[in-house]
Scaffold this active site. Structure first.
Site, PDB file in Angstrom:
ATOM      1  N   GLY A   1      18.210  10.599 -18.350  1.00 21.50           N
ATOM      2  CA  GLY A   1      17.707   9.082 -18.411  1.00 21.50           C
ATOM      3  C   GLY A   1      16.278   8.897 -19.085  1.00 21.50           C
TER       4      GLY A   1
ATOM      5  N   ARG B   1      23.340  11.515 -21.345  1.00 23.84           N
ATOM      6  CA  ARG B   1      23.591  12.323 -20.082  1.00 23.84           C
ATOM      7  C   ARG B   1      24.456  13.344 -20.271  1.00 23.84           C
ATOM      8  NH1 ARG B   1      20.378  11.120 -15.964  1.00 23.84           N
ATOM      9  NH2 ARG B   1      19.689   8.999 -15.582  1.00 23.84           N
TER      10      ARG B   1
ATOM     11  N   ASP C   1      11.479  10.039 -11.462  1.00 27.26           N
ATOM     12  CA  ASP C   1      11.772  10.299 -10.207  1.00 27.26           C
ATOM     13  C   ASP C   1      11.048  11.315  -9.504  1.00 27.26           C
ATOM     14  OD1 ASP C   1      13.855   8.611 -10.097  1.00 27.26           O
ATOM     15  OD2 ASP C   1      15.301  10.258 -10.519  1.00 27.26           O
TER      16      ASP C   1
ATOM     17  N   MET D   1      14.003   3.154  -7.575  1.00 25.16           N
ATOM     18  CA  MET D   1      15.013   4.089  -8.180  1.00 25.16           C
ATOM     19  C   MET D   1      14.553   5.389  -7.356  1.00 25.16           C
ATOM     20  SD  MET D   1      15.700   3.662 -12.108  1.00 25.16           S
ATOM     21  CE  MET D   1      16.994   2.886 -12.561  1.00 25.16           C
ATOM     22  N   GLY D   2      15.474   6.091  -7.258  1.00 20.39           N
ATOM     23  CA  GLY D   2      15.491   7.468  -6.575  1.00 20.39           C
ATOM     24  C   GLY D   2      16.843   7.770  -5.913  1.00 20.39           C
ATOM     25  N   HIS D   3      17.805   8.604  -6.301  1.00 14.36           N
ATOM     26  CA  HIS D   3      19.052   8.646  -5.804  1.00 14.36           C
ATOM     27  C   HIS D   3      18.797   9.855  -4.488  1.00 14.36           C
ATOM     28  CE1 HIS D   3      22.216   6.398  -6.599  1.00 14.36           C
ATOM     29  NE2 HIS D   3      21.978   6.353  -8.066  1.00 14.36           N
TER      30      HIS D   3
ATOM     31  N   GLU E   1      16.758   4.032  -3.548  1.00 17.04           N
ATOM     32  CA  GLU E   1      18.416   3.880  -3.990  1.00 17.04           C
ATOM     33  C   GLU E   1      19.126   4.576  -3.173  1.00 17.04           C
ATOM     34  OE1 GLU E   1      19.182   3.603  -8.480  1.00 17.04           O
ATOM     35  OE2 GLU E   1      18.029   5.113  -8.026  1.00 17.04           O
TER      36      GLU E   1
ATOM     37  N   ARG F   1      15.794 -11.594   2.014  1.00 18.48           N
ATOM     38  CA  ARG F   1      16.197 -11.544   0.391  1.00 18.48           C
ATOM     39  C   ARG F   1      16.115 -10.062  -0.008  1.00 18.48           C
ATOM     40  NH1 ARG F   1      17.484 -15.861   1.965  1.00 18.48           N
ATOM     41  NH2 ARG F   1      17.000 -17.958   1.043  1.00 18.48           N
TER      42      ARG F   1
ATOM     43  N   TYR G   1      16.277  -1.031 -14.036  1.00 16.88           N
ATOM     44  CA  TYR G   1      15.797  -0.423 -15.014  1.00 16.88           C
ATOM     45  C   TYR G   1      14.415  -0.857 -15.629  1.00 16.88           C
ATOM     46  CZ  TYR G   1      20.244   1.607 -14.898  1.00 16.88           C
ATOM     47  OH  TYR G   1      21.408   2.249 -14.601  1.00 16.88           O
TER      48      TYR G   1
HETATM   49  O1  F6P Z   1      16.182   8.856 -14.460  1.00 13.53           O
HETATM   50  C1  F6P Z   1      16.397   9.096 -13.139  1.00 13.53           C
HETATM   51  C2  F6P Z   1      16.970   7.812 -12.495  1.00 13.53           C
HETATM   52  O2  F6P Z   1      16.131   6.772 -13.021  1.00 13.53           O
HETATM   53  C3  F6P Z   1      17.267   7.497 -11.180  1.00 13.53           C
HETATM   54  O3  F6P Z   1      16.199   7.188 -10.145  1.00 13.53           O
HETATM   55  C4  F6P Z   1      18.358   6.440 -11.197  1.00 13.53           C
HETATM   56  O4  F6P Z   1      19.112   6.811 -10.177  1.00 13.53           O
HETATM   57  C5  F6P Z   1      19.123   7.030 -12.378  1.00 13.53           C
HETATM   58  O5  F6P Z   1      18.371   7.647 -13.279  1.00 13.53           O
HETATM   59  C6  F6P Z   1      19.933   6.054 -13.150  1.00 13.53           C
HETATM   60  O6  F6P Z   1      20.362   6.040 -14.405  1.00 13.53           O
HETATM   61  P1  F6P Z   1      21.502   5.890 -15.050  1.00 13.53           P
HETATM   62  O7  F6P Z   1      22.053   4.508 -14.725  1.00 13.53           O
HETATM   63  O8  F6P Z   1      20.660   5.841 -16.623  1.00 13.53           O
HETATM   64  O9  F6P Z   1      22.363   6.961 -14.997  1.00 13.53           O
END
Ligand code: F6P
Length: 373
Positions: A12, A74, A135, A177-179, A230, A291, A297
């Site tokens: 990313g 990716r 992240d 963000m942050g899976h 996330e 809400r 992004y």
């Molecule tokens: O770069 C890491 C990250 O920003 C994560 O936090 C996020 O879940 C993921 O990329 C989403 O990126 P993409 O939709 O580009 O795969």
């Protein structure tokens, strides 16, 4: 003898990538008289041998630009879509590396890129990497470039959400963000004064979150900001996810691995609407209106902060120094004000998660932030 180096950016995108390309490139060119080429769109461009010569002019004006001028993807070297199916393209990469007479290849990326880079190192290439990701979850480095910028954006968003939540006496659930790693939600949640922070590392109980919000109402505060990473999950779903991840890691064969992977994908898909479910559960449990805001992004785009430009420049320059010293198979990590070379074999797969006793978590608890645990 003039050294030839290649640079690519993978994974990313992240603010500070161009500053890092410039840091490596200007040092390599100006200080060591190396020749530099850039491969387009990550490992994909290396497979397709799509490259461009990076001369002095190329680095002018890119320090402040977001994204990556080299493009990114990716794609993984060992499992790349090619001719309609996923194929192992590492041998082609090795061929192209030699065809371009490279003495070293710089791979700039996050956790996935470190693993992919290690595979190429194991194929005998001179690989050196830099850590980028918003992240902040790459192991063995103090931090990664992109994180500070995203932290600023997410914090400003929380600041703005505060005034509207306050005016309407609402809960606002904001997704950050942050899976797998919750650094961004944690940092922005603390800096923006979120009342609740939910992280992937600390599975939550919805009742605990509702209790915290209700007690705020009792003390006269009829609004709350809930900052959610996330990948944050309630306890029961987190257990299922953990089981699936363990099954994947310990899978005895390809089929078992695929089955576990599919399960993870299914659980991740279920989690897409998680924030909406969470918001309506909180409405029901607290009687307040709620809400949702998904920052998405916005957190990755735009100009890098001063701190990210500085970090990317100093790591980039140190990377060129390492190439000059023929020190390969390492990631150039941030350590204090300096940079250190850490073995790629130790970095790959070393994801830096938020420990439950981390000082940031402790500080947040001290100021009354609820983690839903
Ligand atoms: O770069 C890491 C990250 O920003 C994560 O936090 C996020 O879940 C993921 O990329 C989403 O990126 P993409 O939709 O580009 O795969």
């Amino acid at each position: 003898m003039t050294k030839h180096i290649g640079i690519l950016t993978a994974g990313g995108d992240s603010p500070g990538l161009n500053a890092a390309i410039r840091g490596v490139g200007k040092t390599a060119l100006g200080r060591y008289d190396m020749q530099v080429i850039g491969f387009m769109d990550g490992f994909k461009g290396l497979v397709e041998n799509r490259s461009t010569r990076l001369d002095g002019d190329f680095f002018s004006g890119i320090l402040t630009r977001g994204g990556t001028i080299l493009g990114t993807s990716r794609d993984k070297p060992h499992r790349m879509m090619f001719g309609g199916k996923k194929q192992d393209m590492t041998d082609i990469i090795v061929e192209n590396y030699h065809a371009n007479h490279l003495d070293a290849l710089v791979c700039i990326g996050g956790g996935g890129t470190q693993k992919n880079a290690l595979e190429l190192l194991n194929k005998g290439l001179n690989i050196i990497t830099l850590p980028k990701t918003i992240d902040n979850d790459v192991g063995l480095t103090d931090t990664t470039f992109g994180f500070d910028t995203a932290l600023g954006i997410a914090t400003e968003a929380i600041d703005r959400l505060h005034s509207t939540a306050h005016s309407h006496h609402r809960i606002i659930v904001v997704e950050i963000m942050g899976h797998r790693a919750g650094w961004l939600a944690l940092g922005a949640g603390i800096a923006g004064g979120a009342d609740v922070i939910l992280l992937p590392e600390l599975p939550y109980n919805i009742e605990n979150v509702a209790t915290a919000i209700r007690s705020r109402v009792k003390s006269g505060k009829k609004f709350s900001i809930v900052a959610v990473a996330e990948g944050a999950l309630p306890v029961d779903q987190a257990e299922l996810m953990e089981q699936a991840r363990t099954a994947k890691e310990e899978a005895p064969d390809k089929d078992a691995r695929k089955k576990a992977k599919d399960k993870i994908t299914r659980l991740e898909k279920n989690n897409i609407n998680h924030i909406v479910t969470l918001s309506s559960q909180l409405e029901e449990l607290t009687g307040l209106e709620s809400r949702v805001t998904i920052l998405g992004y916005l957190q990755r785009g735009g100009t890098p902060s001063a701190a990210d430009r500085l970090l990317a420049t100093r790591l980039g320059a140190a990377c060129a120094d390492s190439i000059h010293n023929e020190q390969f198979g390492v990631m150039i990590a941030a350590r204090g004000d300096g940079a250190v070379a850490v073995p790629l074999a130790e970095v790959a797969g070393n994801k830096k998660l938020v420990p439950s006793d981390h000082p940031w978590v402790q500080a947040a608890i001290s100021v009354g932030t609820n983690f839903g645990v």
